[in-house]
Every structure is written in C-alpha cells, then in structure tokens.
Scaffold this motif. Structure first.
Motif, PDB file in Angstrom:
ATOM      1  N   GLU A  68       0.815  -1.214   0.000  1.00 11.66           N
ATOM      2  CA  GLU A  68       0.000   0.000   0.000  1.00 11.66           C
ATOM      3  C   GLU A  68       0.857   1.277   0.000  1.00 11.66           C
ATOM      4  OE1 GLU A  68      -3.117   1.367  -0.928  1.00 11.66           O
ATOM      5  OE2 GLU A  68      -3.191  -0.791  -0.547  1.00 11.66           O
ATOM      6  N   ALA A  69       1.974   1.247   0.775  1.00  4.42           N
ATOM      7  CA  ALA A  69       2.765   2.474   0.934  1.00  4.42           C
ATOM      8  C   ALA A  69       3.294   2.963  -0.418  1.00  4.42           C
ATOM      9  CB  ALA A  69       3.914   2.237   1.903  1.00  4.42           C
ATOM     10  N   ILE A  70       3.816   2.046  -1.219  1.00  2.00           N
ATOM     11  CA  ILE A  70       4.397   2.497  -2.501  1.00  2.00           C
ATOM     12  C   ILE A  70       3.294   2.986  -3.435  1.00  2.00           C
ATOM     13  CG2 ILE A  70       4.516   0.293  -3.814  1.00  2.00           C
ATOM     14  CD1 ILE A  70       7.357   2.797  -3.564  1.00  2.00           C
ATOM     15  N   ARG A  71       2.114   2.365  -3.335  1.00  2.81           N
ATOM     16  CA  ARG A  71       0.988   2.832  -4.165  1.00  2.81           C
ATOM     17  C   ARG A  71       0.591   4.247  -3.741  1.00  2.81           C
ATOM     18  NH1 ARG A  71      -0.997  -1.876  -6.813  1.00  2.81           N
ATOM     19  NH2 ARG A  71      -0.159  -3.703  -5.772  1.00  2.81           N
ATOM     20  N   THR A  72       0.561   4.489  -2.419  1.00  2.00           N
ATOM     21  CA  THR A  72       0.189   5.825  -1.937  1.00  2.00           C
ATOM     22  C   THR A  72       1.221   6.856  -2.393  1.00  2.00           C
ATOM     23  OG1 THR A  72      -0.680   4.736   0.006  1.00  2.00           O
ATOM     24  CG2 THR A  72      -0.451   7.125   0.152  1.00  2.00           C
ATOM     25  N   ILE A  73       2.499   6.499  -2.287  1.00  2.00           N
ATOM     26  CA  ILE A  73       3.554   7.440  -2.690  1.00  2.00           C
ATOM     27  C   ILE A  73       3.405   7.799  -4.171  1.00  2.00           C
ATOM     28  CG2 ILE A  73       6.051   7.563  -3.133  1.00  2.00           C
ATOM     29  CD1 ILE A  73       6.386   5.965  -0.477  1.00  2.00           C
ATOM     30  N   PHE A 126       7.239  16.427  -0.904  1.00  2.00           N
ATOM     31  CA  PHE A 126       8.240  15.568  -0.265  1.00  2.00           C
ATOM     32  C   PHE A 126       7.867  15.295   1.201  1.00  2.00           C
ATOM     33  CE2 PHE A 126      12.217  16.409  -3.155  1.00  2.00           C
ATOM     34  CZ  PHE A 126      11.584  15.737  -4.181  1.00  2.00           C
ATOM     35  N   ASP A 127       7.340  16.332   1.894  1.00  2.00           N
ATOM     36  CA  ASP A 127       6.941  16.109   3.297  1.00  2.00           C
ATOM     37  C   ASP A 127       5.845  15.044   3.380  1.00  2.00           C
ATOM     38  OD1 ASP A 127       8.746  17.969   4.147  1.00  2.00           O
ATOM     39  OD2 ASP A 127       7.299  19.603   4.377  1.00  2.00           O
ATOM     40  N   ARG A 128       4.913  15.084   2.421  1.00  4.30           N
ATOM     41  CA  ARG A 128       3.838  14.076   2.440  1.00  4.30           C
ATOM     42  C   ARG A 128       4.416  12.677   2.167  1.00  4.30           C
ATOM     43  NH1 ARG A 128       1.408  18.126  -0.534  1.00  4.30           N
ATOM     44  NH2 ARG A 128       1.277  17.014  -2.519  1.00  4.30           N
ATOM     45  N   LEU A 129       5.361  12.610   1.233  1.00  2.00           N
ATOM     46  CA  LEU A 129       5.967  11.307   0.929  1.00  2.00           C
ATOM     47  C   LEU A 129       6.752  10.773   2.143  1.00  2.00           C
ATOM     48  CD1 LEU A 129       7.338  11.839  -2.721  1.00  2.00           C
ATOM     49  CD2 LEU A 129       5.030  11.260  -1.988  1.00  2.00           C
ATOM     50  N   ASP A 130       7.465  11.689   2.808  1.00  2.00           N
ATOM     51  CA  ASP A 130       8.248  11.276   3.994  1.00  2.00           C
ATOM     52  C   ASP A 130       7.339  10.613   5.026  1.00  2.00           C
ATOM     53  OD1 ASP A 130      10.209  12.710   2.726  1.00  2.00           O
ATOM     54  OD2 ASP A 130      10.533  14.161   4.331  1.00  2.00           O
ATOM     55  N   LYS A 131       6.147  11.224   5.203  1.00  2.00           N
ATOM     56  CA  LYS A 131       5.228  10.686   6.231  1.00  2.00           C
ATOM     57  C   LYS A 131       4.831   9.255   5.906  1.00  2.00           C
ATOM     58  CE  LYS A 131       3.031  14.563   8.406  1.00  2.00           C
ATOM     59  NZ  LYS A 131       2.656  15.739   7.623  1.00  2.00           N
ATOM     60  N   SER A 185       5.292   3.676   7.433  1.00  2.00           N
ATOM     61  CA  SER A 185       5.367   2.274   6.999  1.00  2.00           C
ATOM     62  C   SER A 185       6.615   1.572   7.550  1.00  2.00           C
ATOM     63  CB  SER A 185       5.383   2.217   5.472  1.00  2.00           C
ATOM     64  OG  SER A 185       6.628   2.702   5.024  1.00  2.00           O
ATOM     65  N   GLY A 186       7.447   2.314   8.276  1.00  2.00           N
ATOM     66  CA  GLY A 186       8.670   1.694   8.819  1.00  2.00           C
ATOM     67  C   GLY A 186       9.841   1.728   7.851  1.00  2.00           C
TER      68      GLY A 186
END
Ligand SMILES: Cc1cc2nc3c(=O)[nH]c(=O)nc-3n(C[C@H](O)[C@H](O)[C@H](O)COP(=O)(O)OP(=O)(O)OC[C@H]3O[C@@H](n4cnc5c(N)ncnc54)[C@H](O)[C@@H]3O)c2cc1C
Length: 445
Positions: free
Chosen positions: A329-334, A386-391, A396-397
């Motif tokens: 999910e994390a990579i899809r969200t990014i 970038f701040d949103r991606l960092d979160k 996600s660890g």
C-alpha cells in the motif's frame, strides 16, 4: 586552496559557502592539513551525492582527488587494494579489459571508492549482492588525532560498521580492499519488458529475482492513470570482443550539457512528451539484446553535466524505501501522491531490494521497495509533496536515502535511523557536514 568557495552537490541545491577545499597529494599530508585547519572538515569524493551530505557550509572540504593510486591486484582472487579517491570509472577502465568487473555499482561510474563506502551505495544487483559495504574486505580509517585504524569484520569491527554508511563523519578512509568479479567480456544480455500496472511490475520483479543478476525499472507515472514502465533485467554475457560485431556499443558518446537549460525544457508538457516517447521507444512488449555494460549501467553518464538541464535552481531527488506488505500500500500511496501533485519528473526508478542485511550502522537499504524520483526545484509545492511522501515512508517503517537528500526533517532521520544516537559516539570531533548539522536538528557547530 581558495577562499569563500561555493561548492555544489550533484543536485545543485543547496549552494553553500565554504572556507576552502584541501586536496592533499598523499595520505601522509592529510593529518597536517586537518591540524592546520581552523574549522570543521568533511572528506569529499566526486560530489555525486545529490543533497548536502557532501557539503560542509562554513567549513572545509578535503578532496580525495589525488588519493588515486592502485596499490595491488591479485589476478587469482580478484582482490583490489586501492586508495579511496580512485573512481569506479578508473577501476572499470583498468580491469574490464583484464576480465574483472565491480561487485556493486551505482547508476554512475563517476564516484570514488571512499564515497561508495561512506554512503554504502547499492546497485541493480542489490537482491543478489547486497550493498557496496557488503563487498568491502577492509579499509584504513584516518582519525584527526592521527590514529590509523585498520578496519574489517574482525579488526575494529565497530569502526568498520560505523564508517560504512557513515557519511564521511568518522574520519577519512584512505584505502580499501574489495573483490572484483570475473567476467568473460564487457557485454550484458539484457531484456526489457513493458508493464502496465504495479501488479505486473511486482510479478516480473519476483520472477526475475532468481535468474537475473541485475534488475531495475523506469516508470512513467504522469501519462497514465496507473503506473506503466519498462522493466530491465540482465546478466553478464559470455560474448567476447572478438564475436561482438553486432553488439550495440555506445561508450564514447560523450556530450556535455552546455549551459543551464531554459525553463521550457522542464515544463510539464515537455516531461510528459519525453516520458511518452521513452515508453513507446520500445515497440514490442518484450525485447532482448546484447549491450555494452556502459549504457546498461550508466545511461546518464553519456551526457556530461546533465544536472545543468535543471537550470541554476537545481533539482532534488527523493529516494525512499518501504518494507514489503501484502498489498504494498505504501508504494501505491507514494506514487499516487506524486501523480496528484501534478509535478513532473523525467526520472522515476523503482526497484525491489533483497534481504541481504547491509553491514553499516546507518546504511540505507532494507528489504522492500525503493523509489527514486528527480524533480526540478520549484520551491514550496515540491517541498510539501516531499513532506507528504516522507510521512508515508515513516509510517510504513521505511527510511530516506541521505545520499539523495537535501531537506528531510531531523525527526524523519532520527526516527528511521534508530542507531543514530549510538553512531554519534564515533563521529570525529574535527569532522562535520551540512547534512549532519541539519538532521541533528542544530544549524551550527
Ligand atoms: C547519476 C547518479 C546515479 C546514482 N545512482 C545511485 C545508485 O544507483 N545507488 C546509490 O546508492 N547511489 C547512487 N547515486 C549516488 C552516489 O552513488 C553516491 O552519492 C556516492 O556516494 C557519491 O560518491 P562520491 O565519490 O561522489 O562522494 P561524495 O558525494 O563526494 O561524498 C559522499 C559521502 O562520502 C564521504 N566520503 C567521500 N570520500 C570519503 C573518504 N575518503 N573517507 C570518508 N568519507 C568519504 C563524503 O563525506 C560524503 O559524506 C547516484 C548518483 C548519481 C549522480
């Protein structure tokens, strides 16, 4: 040595003023230079890091450009001992004709052995070989008190694991020993496969992991609702120079990007067009060919100073890794955050890291999916993306790659590199960097 010098990193952001750059002619001179300096010092290779990890605002840089000697090479084992300022390009030029290749290489050959260790770089073979640091047999670390530490897995192991991925903060690596890998010739049997969504990417990536030594994908994530791209995989070929007449071999296509580019080159429309053309350049779904190693590993090195394409404001790369989960999910969200932002990128690279643990205390790679994306520096909109991606990465660890970073917040670094507190004990008191002062959460000292 000059005064009031501005040095840039590869991304040309930030541009910071330094007191000067030392360039010792030999290892024996390093200590005198450190002792004579009136400010903090940072070792510097070829400055191919994107952000501020190779910068030291208001301090000195210590260039390793003259530490460029080969000490020894064993034709039976492939073990090379060389000074830390030797570049991967110099190793390839000398040893490929003798049948040897680098055990791990990043996407540019213009990096030094010292820089490769200090960022614990990874390559297209991370799933089969791990990181550069995983290959290193031993090296010497010179501290500012004059101590010369021989470091390996057995000797001074703490210094070994803090200096690998140690961002130049533990001292100067003067020389290193690493094993080159035997090859039959300079060619790669390469396959490129078009994919039309992330599920397809994952299935090709899984299927390739055992049979292909090198894997990587280029993504077009602005021209389609889902993610499409080209998956590239390859192995060293047994083809030799003598039977190589039909092989594409574009090594010497040296061109220099002449000046800072005009802004229309970076417009969303141009990037969209570039991505579309690149995607459609390959007509068939699956192609196989034999190529020289140079364009396979270093497609961007063919244009000298391509970083000028982004103009004087420079560009930023964001590279993070997120652990695998069932739905990823994390990579899809990014990726969907990037698409939603409307910001466009020429270069989006996706790769699965393997499970070989890196040996550096602050090494970046971990099992999971890594994404690297370049964007022109357009200011606020980009920084908030970038701040949103960092979160997403932190939740996600996962973690961000210091070699590519110019702006992550101290909390982001500290929460994702939990060994940082322990690492601090190994920092040389005369050494520092702009990156270190930023992620430590202080701006001076
Ligand atoms: C086009 C391109 C593609 C890239 N692809 C990849 C990739 O696929 N994988 C990847 O991992 N990285 C990649 N990178 C990043 C690059 O591999 C790293 O930033 C590398 O560390 C740069 O090496 P350098 O010699 O230029 O070191 P610099 O950028 O000058 O310095 C890097 C760090 O090493 C330290 N250092 C340098 N020399 C020494 C020394 N002798 N002793 C102690 N510390 C030292 C510096 O203080 C600094 O912290 C890429 C970069 C570019 C420009």
């Amino acid at each position: 040595m000059g005064n009031d010098l501005f040095f840039e990193s590869w991304g040309r952001f930030p541009k910071v003023s330094h007191l000067g750059m030392f360039a010792p002619q030999c290892v024996d001179k390093i200590n005198d230079l450190i002792q004579s300096s009136d400010s903090l010092i940072l070792p510097r290779g070829l400055g191919r890091s994107y952000g501020d990890s190779c910068l030291n605002e208001d301090g000195y840089l210590l260039s390793t450009k003259w530490l460029n000697k080969f000490y020894a090479f064993d034709e039976n084992t492939g073990i090379l001992k060389c000074e830390a300022g030797v570049t991967l390009d110099e190793i390839l030029q000398t040893f490929v004709p003798r049948g040897w290749f680098l055990p791990v290489t990043p996407g540019t050959k213009f990096v030094t052995v010292g820089g490769a260790i200090a960022n614990d770089i990874h390559g297209k073979n991370h799933h089969t070989a791990g990181t550069f640091g995983n290959q290193v047999i031993r090296f010497e670390l010179l501290r500012s008190d004059g101590t010369r530490l021989l470091c390996s897995r057995e000797t001074n192991p703490d210094w070994f694991k803090t200096t690998i991925g140690g961002l130049g903060l533990t001292g100067v690596i003067t020389w290193a020993e690493l094993p080159l890998k035997p090859i039959k010739g300079p060619y790669i049997e390469m396959e490129s496969i078009k994919f039309n969504n992330l599920n397809e990417f994952f299935s090709i990536s899984r299927e390739s992991a055992t049979d292909y030594k090198y894997i990587v994908s280029w993504l077009d994530c602005i021209n389609s609702a889902d993610i499409r791209g080209i998956f590239m995989r390859g192995n060293h070929s047994n083809t030799t120079e003598t039977d190589a007449s039909k092989i594409s071999h574009s090594v010497s296509s040296w061109k220099t990007f002449p000046v800072d580019a005009p802004s229309f080159l970076l417009s969303a429309a141009t990037v969209k067009l570039f991505n579309m053309l690149y995607y459609h350049k390959q007509i068939k779904k699956h192609e196989k060919k034999i190529v020289h190693y140079d364009p396979f590993f270093y497609p961007l090195d063919g244009i000298n100073h391509w970083n000028r394409m982004y103009g004087n404001r420079g560009f930023l790369q964001w590279q993070g890794v997120v652990p695998f989960t069932e739905e990823n999910e994390a990579i899809r969200t990014i990726l969907s955050e990037i698409i939603k932002s409307g910001l466009s990128s020429f270069l989006v690279v996706l790769k699965e890291f393997g499970s070989i643990p890196p040996c550096g205390m602050l090494s970046f790679p971990m099992p999971g999916i890594t994404l690297a994306v370049d964007f022109p520096n357009v200011g606020g909109r980009l920084f908030s993306l970038f701040d949103r991606l960092d979160k997403v990465v932190i939740n996600s660890g996962g973690r961000l790659y210091p070699a590519k970073d110019a702006r992550m917040a101290p909390e982001t670094f500290q929460s994702s590199y939990p060994d940082f507190e322990n690492f601090k004990k190994y920092i040389d008191p005369r050494f520092s960097s702009s990156f270190y002062r930023r992620i430590r959460g202080e701006n001076n000292g």
